[in-house]
Design a protein around this motif. Sequence first.
Motif, mmCIF file in Angstrom:
data_model
loop_
_atom_site.group_PDB
_atom_site.id
_atom_site.type_symbol
_atom_site.label_atom_id
_atom_site.label_comp_id
_atom_site.label_asym_id
_atom_site.label_seq_id
_atom_site.Cartn_x
_atom_site.Cartn_y
_atom_site.Cartn_z
ATOM 1 N N ALA A 23 0.850 -1.175 0.000
ATOM 2 C CA ALA A 23 0.000 0.000 0.000
ATOM 3 C C ALA A 23 0.898 1.241 0.000
ATOM 4 O O ALA A 23 1.937 1.257 0.676
ATOM 5 N N PRO A 24 0.540 2.288 -0.744
ATOM 6 C CA PRO A 24 1.436 3.436 -0.874
ATOM 7 C C PRO A 24 1.654 4.217 0.415
ATOM 8 O O PRO A 24 2.574 5.011 0.500
ATOM 9 N N GLU A 61 -10.003 0.277 3.114
ATOM 10 C CA GLU A 61 -10.929 0.620 2.039
ATOM 11 C C GLU A 61 -10.278 1.718 1.205
ATOM 12 O O GLU A 61 -9.793 2.704 1.756
ATOM 13 N N ARG A 62 -10.288 1.536 -0.106
ATOM 14 C CA ARG A 62 -9.628 2.474 -0.995
ATOM 15 C C ARG A 62 -10.647 3.195 -1.869
ATOM 16 O O ARG A 62 -11.589 2.591 -2.364
ATOM 17 N N ASP A 63 -10.414 4.492 -2.068
ATOM 18 C CA ASP A 63 -11.196 5.293 -3.003
ATOM 19 C C ASP A 63 -10.199 6.188 -3.730
ATOM 20 O O ASP A 63 -9.795 7.233 -3.205
ATOM 21 N N GLY A 64 -9.740 5.742 -4.896
ATOM 22 C CA GLY A 64 -8.718 6.488 -5.636
ATOM 23 C C GLY A 64 -7.415 6.479 -4.862
ATOM 24 O O GLY A 64 -6.892 5.420 -4.530
ATOM 25 N N ASN A 65 -6.906 7.673 -4.515
ATOM 26 C CA ASN A 65 -5.667 7.738 -3.746
ATOM 27 C C ASN A 65 -5.934 8.099 -2.277
ATOM 28 O O ASN A 65 -5.080 8.667 -1.598
ATOM 29 N N SER A 66 -7.134 7.752 -1.800
ATOM 30 C CA SER A 66 -7.481 7.935 -0.396
ATOM 31 C C SER A 66 -7.878 6.581 0.204
ATOM 32 O O SER A 66 -8.377 5.708 -0.496
ATOM 33 N N TYR A 67 -7.637 6.435 1.518
ATOM 34 C CA TYR A 67 -7.836 5.158 2.192
ATOM 35 C C TYR A 67 -8.503 5.372 3.544
ATOM 36 O O TYR A 67 -8.220 6.352 4.235
ATOM 37 N N LEU A 68 -9.364 4.444 3.923
ATOM 38 C CA LEU A 68 -9.906 4.376 5.274
ATOM 39 C C LEU A 68 -9.341 3.106 5.885
ATOM 40 O O LEU A 68 -9.576 2.006 5.373
ATOM 41 N N VAL A 69 -8.567 3.270 6.963
ATOM 42 C CA VAL A 69 -7.875 2.143 7.588
ATOM 43 C C VAL A 69 -8.535 1.876 8.942
ATOM 44 O O VAL A 69 -8.605 2.771 9.792
ATOM 45 N N SER A 70 -9.031 0.646 9.121
ATOM 46 C CA SER A 70 -9.713 0.253 10.356
ATOM 47 C C SER A 70 -8.846 -0.718 11.143
ATOM 48 O O SER A 70 -8.163 -1.564 10.561
ATOM 49 N N PHE A 71 -8.924 -0.606 12.468
ATOM 50 C CA PHE A 71 -8.069 -1.393 13.350
ATOM 51 C C PHE A 71 -8.886 -2.323 14.241
ATOM 52 O O PHE A 71 -10.089 -2.149 14.404
ATOM 53 N N SER A 72 -8.198 -3.269 14.853
ATOM 54 C CA SER A 72 -8.853 -4.306 15.646
ATOM 55 C C SER A 72 -9.602 -3.755 16.855
ATOM 56 O O SER A 72 -10.546 -4.381 17.335
ATOM 57 N N ASP A 73 -9.227 -2.575 17.341
ATOM 58 C CA ASP A 73 -9.923 -2.002 18.507
ATOM 59 C C ASP A 73 -11.093 -1.101 18.116
ATOM 60 O O ASP A 73 -11.696 -0.456 18.963
ATOM 61 N N GLY A 74 -11.409 -1.022 16.799
ATOM 62 C CA GLY A 74 -12.518 -0.201 16.327
ATOM 63 C C GLY A 74 -12.120 1.194 15.879
ATOM 64 O O GLY A 74 -12.914 1.912 15.281
ATOM 65 N N TYR A 75 -10.897 1.617 16.186
ATOM 66 C CA TYR A 75 -10.415 2.936 15.767
ATOM 67 C C TYR A 75 -10.202 2.943 14.256
ATOM 68 O O TYR A 75 -9.946 1.892 13.646
ATOM 69 N N ARG A 76 -10.299 4.106 13.631
ATOM 70 C CA ARG A 76 -10.068 4.242 12.193
ATOM 71 C C ARG A 76 -9.324 5.537 11.923
ATOM 72 O O ARG A 76 -9.475 6.507 12.676
ATOM 73 N N LEU A 79 -6.744 8.427 5.261
ATOM 74 C CA LEU A 79 -5.534 8.940 4.639
ATOM 75 C C LEU A 79 -5.922 9.477 3.265
ATOM 76 O O LEU A 79 -6.357 8.711 2.408
ATOM 77 N N PHE A 80 -5.791 10.788 3.084
ATOM 78 C CA PHE A 80 -6.226 11.430 1.852
ATOM 79 C C PHE A 80 -5.042 11.853 1.001
ATOM 80 O O PHE A 80 -3.966 12.175 1.528
ATOM 81 N N ASP A 81 -5.251 11.887 -0.303
ATOM 82 C CA ASP A 81 -4.251 12.378 -1.259
ATOM 83 C C ASP A 81 -2.882 11.731 -1.034
ATOM 84 O O ASP A 81 -1.859 12.410 -0.996
ATOM 85 N N VAL A 82 -2.874 10.417 -0.868
ATOM 86 C CA VAL A 82 -1.631 9.687 -0.601
ATOM 87 C C VAL A 82 -0.757 9.703 -1.852
ATOM 88 O O VAL A 82 -1.184 9.310 -2.938
ATOM 89 N N SER A 83 0.467 10.193 -1.692
ATOM 90 C CA SER A 83 1.455 10.179 -2.771
ATOM 91 C C SER A 83 2.739 9.579 -2.227
ATOM 92 O O SER A 83 2.800 9.166 -1.070
ATOM 93 N N THR A 84 3.762 9.541 -3.030
ATOM 94 C CA THR A 84 5.027 8.965 -2.574
ATOM 95 C C THR A 84 5.693 9.828 -1.502
ATOM 96 O O THR A 84 6.486 9.318 -0.719
ATOM 97 N N ARG A 85 5.353 11.111 -1.442
ATOM 98 C CA ARG A 85 6.019 12.027 -0.513
ATOM 99 C C ARG A 85 5.142 12.600 0.594
ATOM 100 O O ARG A 85 5.645 13.074 1.598
ATOM 101 N N ALA A 86 3.824 12.601 0.397
ATOM 102 C CA ALA A 86 2.954 13.276 1.365
ATOM 103 C C ALA A 86 1.576 12.608 1.422
ATOM 104 O O ALA A 86 1.174 11.891 0.501
ATOM 105 N N LEU A 87 0.881 12.875 2.521
ATOM 106 C CA LEU A 87 -0.510 12.454 2.677
ATOM 107 C C LEU A 87 -1.160 13.319 3.741
ATOM 108 O O LEU A 87 -0.483 13.999 4.517
#
Length: 104
Positions: A23-24, A61-76, A79-87
């Motif tokens: 994942a980027p 969950e991915r939508d273009g170059n943005s991601y929603l990352v969910s964790f085992s404790d329910g926290y999320r 990550l928007f506009d993910v590039s090689t250098r910034a997000l």
Amino acid sequence: MRFQIGLVALAMMVAVGPVEAAAPFVGKWSGGPASCQSPFRFTEKTYTPPGGKTLKIVRIERDGNSYLVSFSDGYRVALFDVSTRALTWHSPISGDTFELKRCR
């Protein structure tokens, strides 16, 4: 003949398995409360906030170059506009948003 070649190719794909790119957003990120000495850290399976405990990633969950990352404790985190250098890191729970840069 064409059918046999197709079966050989399919057998090779099954034997080798799928090739998945990392994942980027995987890596270390600074900005907001984080520095490269104490970064936001993502692996393919975990997330560690600066100075925090490591959380297991259970869903991405991915939508273009943005991601929603969910964790085992329910926290999320989002990550928007993910590039090689910034997000842009955003917590829907706290409302915090930080512009992050990749650590080298």
